[in-house]
Write a protein that holds these residues in place. Sequence first.
Motif, PDB file in Angstrom:
ATOM      1  N   ILE A  36       0.832  -1.208   0.000  1.00 16.92           N
ATOM      2  CA  ILE A  36       0.000   0.000   0.000  1.00 16.92           C
ATOM      3  C   ILE A  36       0.864   1.254   0.000  1.00 16.92           C
ATOM      4  CG2 ILE A  36      -1.638   1.339   1.384  1.00 16.92           C
ATOM      5  CD1 ILE A  36      -2.931  -1.261   2.217  1.00 16.92           C
ATOM      6  N   THR A  37       1.959   1.224   0.742  1.00 17.59           N
ATOM      7  CA  THR A  37       2.880   2.358   0.765  1.00 17.59           C
ATOM      8  C   THR A  37       3.470   2.600  -0.611  1.00 17.59           C
ATOM      9  OG1 THR A  37       3.447   1.920   3.083  1.00 17.59           O
ATOM     10  CG2 THR A  37       4.983   3.272   1.814  1.00 17.59           C
ATOM     11  N   ARG A  38       3.815   1.517  -1.293  1.00 14.61           N
ATOM     12  CA  ARG A  38       4.370   1.635  -2.644  1.00 14.61           C
ATOM     13  C   ARG A  38       3.377   2.291  -3.599  1.00 14.61           C
ATOM     14  NH1 ARG A  38       9.704   1.225  -4.340  1.00 14.61           N
ATOM     15  NH2 ARG A  38       9.795   0.570  -6.520  1.00 14.61           N
ATOM     16  N   MET A  39       2.087   2.122  -3.309  1.00  8.71           N
ATOM     17  CA  MET A  39       1.028   2.696  -4.138  1.00  8.71           C
ATOM     18  C   MET A  39       0.719   4.143  -3.758  1.00  8.71           C
ATOM     19  SD  MET A  39      -1.414  -0.694  -4.069  1.00  8.71           S
ATOM     20  CE  MET A  39      -2.778   0.096  -4.936  1.00  8.71           C
ATOM     21  N   LYS A  40       1.567   4.730  -2.894  1.00 11.02           N
ATOM     22  CA  LYS A  40       1.479   6.142  -2.490  1.00 11.02           C
ATOM     23  C   LYS A  40       0.232   6.444  -1.655  1.00 11.02           C
ATOM     24  CE  LYS A  40       3.793   7.544  -6.802  1.00 11.02           C
ATOM     25  NZ  LYS A  40       3.782   8.480  -7.943  1.00 11.02           N
ATOM     26  N   ALA A  41      -0.235   5.458  -0.910  1.00 10.00           N
ATOM     27  CA  ALA A  41      -1.425   5.656  -0.088  1.00 10.00           C
ATOM     28  C   ALA A  41      -1.025   5.866   1.372  1.00 10.00           C
ATOM     29  CB  ALA A  41      -2.357   4.444  -0.203  1.00 10.00           C
ATOM     30  N   PRO A  42      -1.295   7.049   1.959  1.00  6.40           N
ATOM     31  CA  PRO A  42      -0.956   7.305   3.361  1.00  6.40           C
ATOM     32  C   PRO A  42      -1.990   6.685   4.307  1.00  6.40           C
ATOM     33  CG  PRO A  42      -2.010   9.226   2.428  1.00  6.40           C
ATOM     34  CD  PRO A  42      -1.910   8.223   1.308  1.00  6.40           C
ATOM     35  N   VAL A  43      -1.858   5.415   4.582  1.00  4.16           N
ATOM     36  CA  VAL A  43      -2.843   4.716   5.404  1.00  4.16           C
ATOM     37  C   VAL A  43      -2.442   4.758   6.876  1.00  4.16           C
ATOM     38  CG1 VAL A  43      -3.454   3.189   3.511  1.00  4.16           C
ATOM     39  CG2 VAL A  43      -1.729   2.466   5.158  1.00  4.16           C
ATOM     40  N   SER A  44      -3.380   4.384   7.724  1.00  6.38           N
ATOM     41  CA  SER A  44      -3.107   4.332   9.151  1.00  6.38           C
ATOM     42  C   SER A  44      -2.431   3.014   9.504  1.00  6.38           C
ATOM     43  CB  SER A  44      -4.416   4.468   9.944  1.00  6.38           C
ATOM     44  OG  SER A  44      -4.185   4.163  11.302  1.00  6.38           O
ATOM     45  N   THR A  45      -1.175   3.096   9.888  1.00 10.93           N
ATOM     46  CA  THR A  45      -0.467   1.886  10.313  1.00 10.93           C
ATOM     47  C   THR A  45      -1.033   1.352  11.621  1.00 10.93           C
ATOM     48  OG1 THR A  45       1.216   3.219  11.441  1.00 10.93           O
ATOM     49  CG2 THR A  45       1.637   2.632   9.160  1.00 10.93           C
ATOM     50  N   THR A  46      -1.618   2.239  12.411  1.00 12.36           N
ATOM     51  CA  THR A  46      -2.219   1.810  13.680  1.00 12.36           C
ATOM     52  C   THR A  46      -3.365   0.844  13.437  1.00 12.36           C
ATOM     53  OG1 THR A  46      -1.617   3.905  14.744  1.00 12.36           O
ATOM     54  CG2 THR A  46      -3.347   2.594  15.799  1.00 12.36           C
ATOM     55  N   PHE A  47      -4.286   1.199  12.528  1.00 10.90           N
ATOM     56  CA  PHE A  47      -5.412   0.325  12.243  1.00 10.90           C
ATOM     57  C   PHE A  47      -4.973  -0.913  11.470  1.00 10.90           C
ATOM     58  CE2 PHE A  47      -7.724   4.548  12.350  1.00 10.90           C
ATOM     59  CZ  PHE A  47      -8.207   4.345  13.624  1.00 10.90           C
ATOM     60  N   MET A  48      -4.041  -0.731  10.548  1.00 11.45           N
ATOM     61  CA  MET A  48      -3.600  -1.831   9.706  1.00 11.45           C
ATOM     62  C   MET A  48      -2.945  -2.939  10.524  1.00 11.45           C
ATOM     63  SD  MET A  48      -3.373  -2.992   6.580  1.00 11.45           S
ATOM     64  CE  MET A  48      -3.638  -1.548   5.537  1.00 11.45           C
ATOM     65  N   VAL A  49      -2.201  -2.562  11.560  1.00 15.40           N
ATOM     66  CA  VAL A  49      -1.446  -3.543  12.343  1.00 15.40           C
ATOM     67  C   VAL A  49      -2.108  -3.826  13.692  1.00 15.40           C
ATOM     68  CG1 VAL A  49       0.770  -4.067  13.430  1.00 15.40           C
ATOM     69  CG2 VAL A  49       0.717  -2.904  11.214  1.00 15.40           C
ATOM     70  N   LEU A  50      -2.272  -2.792  14.506  1.00 13.48           N
ATOM     71  CA  LEU A  50      -2.767  -3.014  15.868  1.00 13.48           C
ATOM     72  C   LEU A  50      -4.215  -3.494  15.902  1.00 13.48           C
ATOM     73  CD1 LEU A  50      -1.276  -0.151  18.082  1.00 13.48           C
ATOM     74  CD2 LEU A  50      -0.451  -2.471  17.696  1.00 13.48           C
ATOM     75  N   GLY A  51      -4.992  -3.158  14.869  1.00 17.72           N
ATOM     76  CA  GLY A  51      -6.375  -3.614  14.839  1.00 17.72           C
ATOM     77  C   GLY A  51      -6.506  -5.121  14.890  1.00 17.72           C
ATOM     78  N   LEU A  52      -5.479  -5.821  14.428  1.00 15.96           N
ATOM     79  CA  LEU A  52      -5.499  -7.286  14.424  1.00 15.96           C
ATOM     80  C   LEU A  52      -5.114  -7.878  15.772  1.00 15.96           C
ATOM     81  CD1 LEU A  52      -3.774  -7.906  10.971  1.00 15.96           C
ATOM     82  CD2 LEU A  52      -6.186  -8.234  11.518  1.00 15.96           C
ATOM     83  N   PHE A  53      -4.658  -7.029  16.685  1.00 13.18           N
ATOM     84  CA  PHE A  53      -4.217  -7.519  17.990  1.00 13.18           C
ATOM     85  C   PHE A  53      -5.148  -7.118  19.136  1.00 13.18           C
ATOM     86  CE2 PHE A  53      -0.447  -7.592  15.405  1.00 13.18           C
ATOM     87  CZ  PHE A  53       0.246  -8.721  15.829  1.00 13.18           C
ATOM     88  N   GLY A  54      -6.106  -6.255  18.853  1.00 15.00           N
ATOM     89  CA  GLY A  54      -6.990  -5.815  19.929  1.00 15.00           C
ATOM     90  C   GLY A  54      -8.266  -5.229  19.384  1.00 15.00           C
ATOM     91  N   SER A  55      -9.162  -6.096  18.898  1.00 13.13           N
ATOM     92  CA  SER A  55     -10.397  -5.609  18.289  1.00 13.13           C
ATOM     93  C   SER A  55     -11.246  -4.811  19.267  1.00 13.13           C
ATOM     94  CB  SER A  55     -11.207  -6.791  17.746  1.00 13.13           C
ATOM     95  OG  SER A  55     -11.487  -7.725  18.781  1.00 13.13           O
TER      96      SER A  55
END
Length: 379
Positions: free
Chosen positions: A131-150
């Motif tokens: 996604i970063t390569r596609m120039k999209a400034p996404v939330s790394t917090t939701f992308m990663v931490l969301g999978l560890f603490g719904s």
Amino acid sequence: MKETEVIDYKNPSKKDQIRFYSITFFAASLITIGYYAGLPSYWLGWMAFAVAAFSVAGNDAIQTIGTFIESKSGVHWAPKLFVFGASLVVVHAVGWYTDGGEIHFDRLDSFTPPEKFNLLQLLAPIVLVIITRMKAPVSTTFMVLGLFGSQNINKMLTKSFVGYGIAFVSAFLVWGILAKLDPHEYTEDHVPDEKSEKRWATLQWFSTIYLWGAWLLQDTANIAVFLPRKLSIPEFCGAMGFLVIALGVIIKTNGGTIQEVVSEKSDIKWSKAATVVDIVYATILLIFQKWSKMPMSTTWVFLGLLAGREIILHIVTFKDNPYLDTFKKVGKDVMLASLGIAVSIMIFVLSDILYNEGKATSINSWFSNMGNISVNLNK
């Protein structure tokens, strides 16, 4: 004599793209094979951490050292790496010492350490790299931490959207005042005098270090979640090594393709503009860091700051560009960030379906609470 090949990191060639995706595929394959081969979770976590060091820091580079990279493109990468690499190690060393071996700065207090990683958790940093390569400034917090603490997603969403609003209003006020005091400074053809630019260029080193430290306090958790909560001295040194190498790659490539998000914004290439952005943004992050231990999307705060700044400068300086052009720039960033949240939720839902096994933090529970998002973020 053969000329040295010059690589355009913002607009990579087909050859560069093939090289990048080949390496990414190899990393994903290595993690997947290790997972199904029964590699201990400890080592799988380190593999994911290594990828996350590049993907999380890479995607968030636009909001930390991105303005610095833009205005210091002519400075050699080595002194940049020395300064920010040393700052990274010092900030984490202090946190590691004061928090008894932990480097997440209390951001993971609401997250139970996983006994075993599932495959989607391990591959989330790979998705983020793409996604970063596609120039999209996404939330790394939701992308990663969301999978560890719904159970924390609602609070993270609330804090992030509040952050966007506060950053937007703050930018409106700060740059509204600055543009009124000296409107010529924000015109398209403005070029600062050499003496003033040199003075602000020196100050920018300090403002970027200030911002870099503020960001580390907020977002190191997105990377450290793959590591044991308490690190031994060798583990800490290994983690710092990965992070410094990742930082070196980001600086050497001038932020990579996603740097375009910063490049297209008004006058960021000048040191004074970049310095003021750093100071305002870092101060907002530190206020939120003290307000609540709950992780938040620093990406949304940064986009709110840029949006408010871009709009008020357009209004105050009466730019020739149509208002629609400005709103297109702002809207594109928000759309890409929203897409990132959508992808994060899709991965979370898939992970819940495949790996939940009847746990209390199921997707049903999460959706039932979506209508009851609370501003009580301190719990």
